[in-house]
Write a protein that holds these residues in place. Structure first.
Motif, PDB file in Angstrom:
ATOM      1  N   GLY A   1       0.873  -0.913   0.032  1.00 56.45           N
ATOM      2  CA  GLY A   1      -0.036  -0.107  -0.098  1.00 56.45           C
ATOM      3  C   GLY A   1       0.718   0.848   0.111  1.00 56.45           C
ATOM      4  O   GLY A   1       1.037   1.742  -0.794  1.00 56.45           O
ATOM      5  N   PRO A   2       1.482   1.740   1.176  1.00 54.31           N
ATOM      6  CA  PRO A   2       2.159   2.448   1.229  1.00 54.31           C
ATOM      7  C   PRO A   2       3.888   2.926   0.527  1.00 54.31           C
ATOM      8  O   PRO A   2       4.238   3.903   0.134  1.00 54.31           O
TER       9      PRO A   2
ATOM     10  N   SER B   1       6.586   0.532   3.753  1.00 51.56           N
ATOM     11  CA  SER B   1       5.798  -0.601   4.116  1.00 51.56           C
ATOM     12  C   SER B   1       6.724  -1.610   5.908  1.00 51.56           C
ATOM     13  O   SER B   1       6.513  -1.920   6.465  1.00 51.56           O
TER      14      SER B   1
ATOM     15  N   LEU C   1       6.898   0.919   8.913  1.00 49.25           N
ATOM     16  CA  LEU C   1       5.606   0.985   9.353  1.00 49.25           C
ATOM     17  C   LEU C   1       5.768  -0.428  10.288  1.00 49.25           C
ATOM     18  O   LEU C   1       5.791  -0.523  11.163  1.00 49.25           O
TER      19      LEU C   1
ATOM     20  N   ALA D   1      -4.066  -3.765  10.682  1.00 51.40           N
ATOM     21  CA  ALA D   1      -2.735  -3.028  10.009  1.00 51.40           C
ATOM     22  C   ALA D   1      -3.128  -3.088   8.570  1.00 51.40           C
ATOM     23  O   ALA D   1      -2.811  -1.865   7.550  1.00 51.40           O
ATOM     24  N   TYR D   2      -3.566  -4.772   8.609  1.00 52.01           N
ATOM     25  CA  TYR D   2      -3.784  -4.712   6.723  1.00 52.01           C
ATOM     26  C   TYR D   2      -4.599  -4.158   6.146  1.00 52.01           C
ATOM     27  O   TYR D   2      -4.341  -3.582   4.614  1.00 52.01           O
TER      28      TYR D   2
ATOM     29  N   SER E   1      -3.428  -0.396   6.311  1.00 49.44           N
ATOM     30  CA  SER E   1      -2.419   0.137   5.077  1.00 49.44           C
ATOM     31  C   SER E   1      -1.903  -0.873   3.651  1.00 49.44           C
ATOM     32  O   SER E   1      -1.637   0.140   2.997  1.00 49.44           O
ATOM     33  N   GLU E   2      -3.648  -1.747   4.024  1.00 45.82           N
ATOM     34  CA  GLU E   2      -3.017  -1.599   2.903  1.00 45.82           C
ATOM     35  C   GLU E   2      -2.288  -2.624   1.788  1.00 45.82           C
ATOM     36  O   GLU E   2      -1.342  -2.746   0.551  1.00 45.82           O
ATOM     37  N   SER E   3      -0.721  -3.013   3.164  1.00 43.64           N
ATOM     38  CA  SER E   3       0.315  -3.654   2.760  1.00 43.64           C
ATOM     39  C   SER E   3       0.442  -5.123   3.503  1.00 43.64           C
ATOM     40  O   SER E   3       0.594  -4.942   4.825  1.00 43.64           O
TER      41      SER E   3
ATOM     42  N   LEU F   1       3.962  -4.848   5.350  1.00 40.02           N
ATOM     43  CA  LEU F   1       3.721  -4.218   6.816  1.00 40.02           C
ATOM     44  C   LEU F   1       3.502  -4.984   7.501  1.00 40.02           C
ATOM     45  O   LEU F   1       4.258  -5.553   8.221  1.00 40.02           O
TER      46      LEU F   1
END
Length: 196
Positions: free
Chosen positions: A32-33, A38, A41, A150-151, A154-156, A159
């Motif tokens: 995501g970011p 990722s 964070l 968090a998933y 963050s869409e990660s 991460l």
């Protein structure tokens, strides 16, 4: 369990997650970011989550069972492996378990239900798989909820993989380096008496 069997087991979890994502066409939110945010964070999240859990264990009566017994068992398990194996286990757990629980299970549920249901269901499954006691189930489910949220936010997946792997590394390091923090008794194998 031998170190090879433990590593194979943790790696196998990731393979199951990958196969499920491919078979069922589960969409994966990868970075995501961006990759470096990722990773950073995830490292921050792991540190803060472990610090919060460590503080919560100091609250008298918060956990319904004696957490020291679970920590003793975890200490006995972890102390039987070399530091290299523990690092590899932490990395494989972070990658493999997140591929399965956040990527495959939560991803499938998010595609077929809503994010809240997906996070809750995947977290309870995560807690059940880690069940060694009701207290440990609660802690694992709580961690699953944090990683699941968090998933989603963050869409990660990267991460939460970093977060999970570093959390495990921090937890194992602290447990092995500072066992008295957790009420762990180290028994001298020669005298069969606790170290003072």
């Amino acid at each position: 369990m031998s170190s090879n069997a433990a590593l194979l087991f943790q790696g196998g979890i990731g393979v199951i997650g990958l196969v499920a994502m491919l078979l069922f066409g589960i969409p994966v939110l990868l970075v995501g970011p961006g990759l470096w945010p990722s990773i950073l964070l995830g490292a921050l999240g792991a540190s803060l989550t472990y610090a919060a859990l460590l503080l919560l264990t100091r609250v008298p009566g918060l956990f319904p069972e004696n957490l020291e017994r679970q920590m003793q068992g975890l200490y006995d398990f972890a102390s039987s492996y070399s530091p290299v194996v523990l690092i590899l286990l932490s990395l494989l757990a972070g990658v493999g378990e997140e591929l399965l629980f956040r990527g495959a299970i939560q991803g499938w549920l998010m595609a077929n239900t809503d994010p809240v249901t997906a996070v809750l269901a995947a977290s309870v499954l995560f807690g059940l798989v880690h069940y060694v006691s009701f207290t440990y189930f609660l802690v694992a489910t709580g961690l699953g909820l944090i990683l699941g949220a968090a998933y989603v936010l963050s869409e990660s997946l990267v991460l939460v993989m970093v977060w999970h792997a570093l959390y495990d590394m921090i937890a194992l390091y602290c447990l092995l380096r500072f066992p008295r923090w957790f009420g762990v008794r180290i028994v001298d194998p020669v005298t069969n008496r606790p170290h003072e």
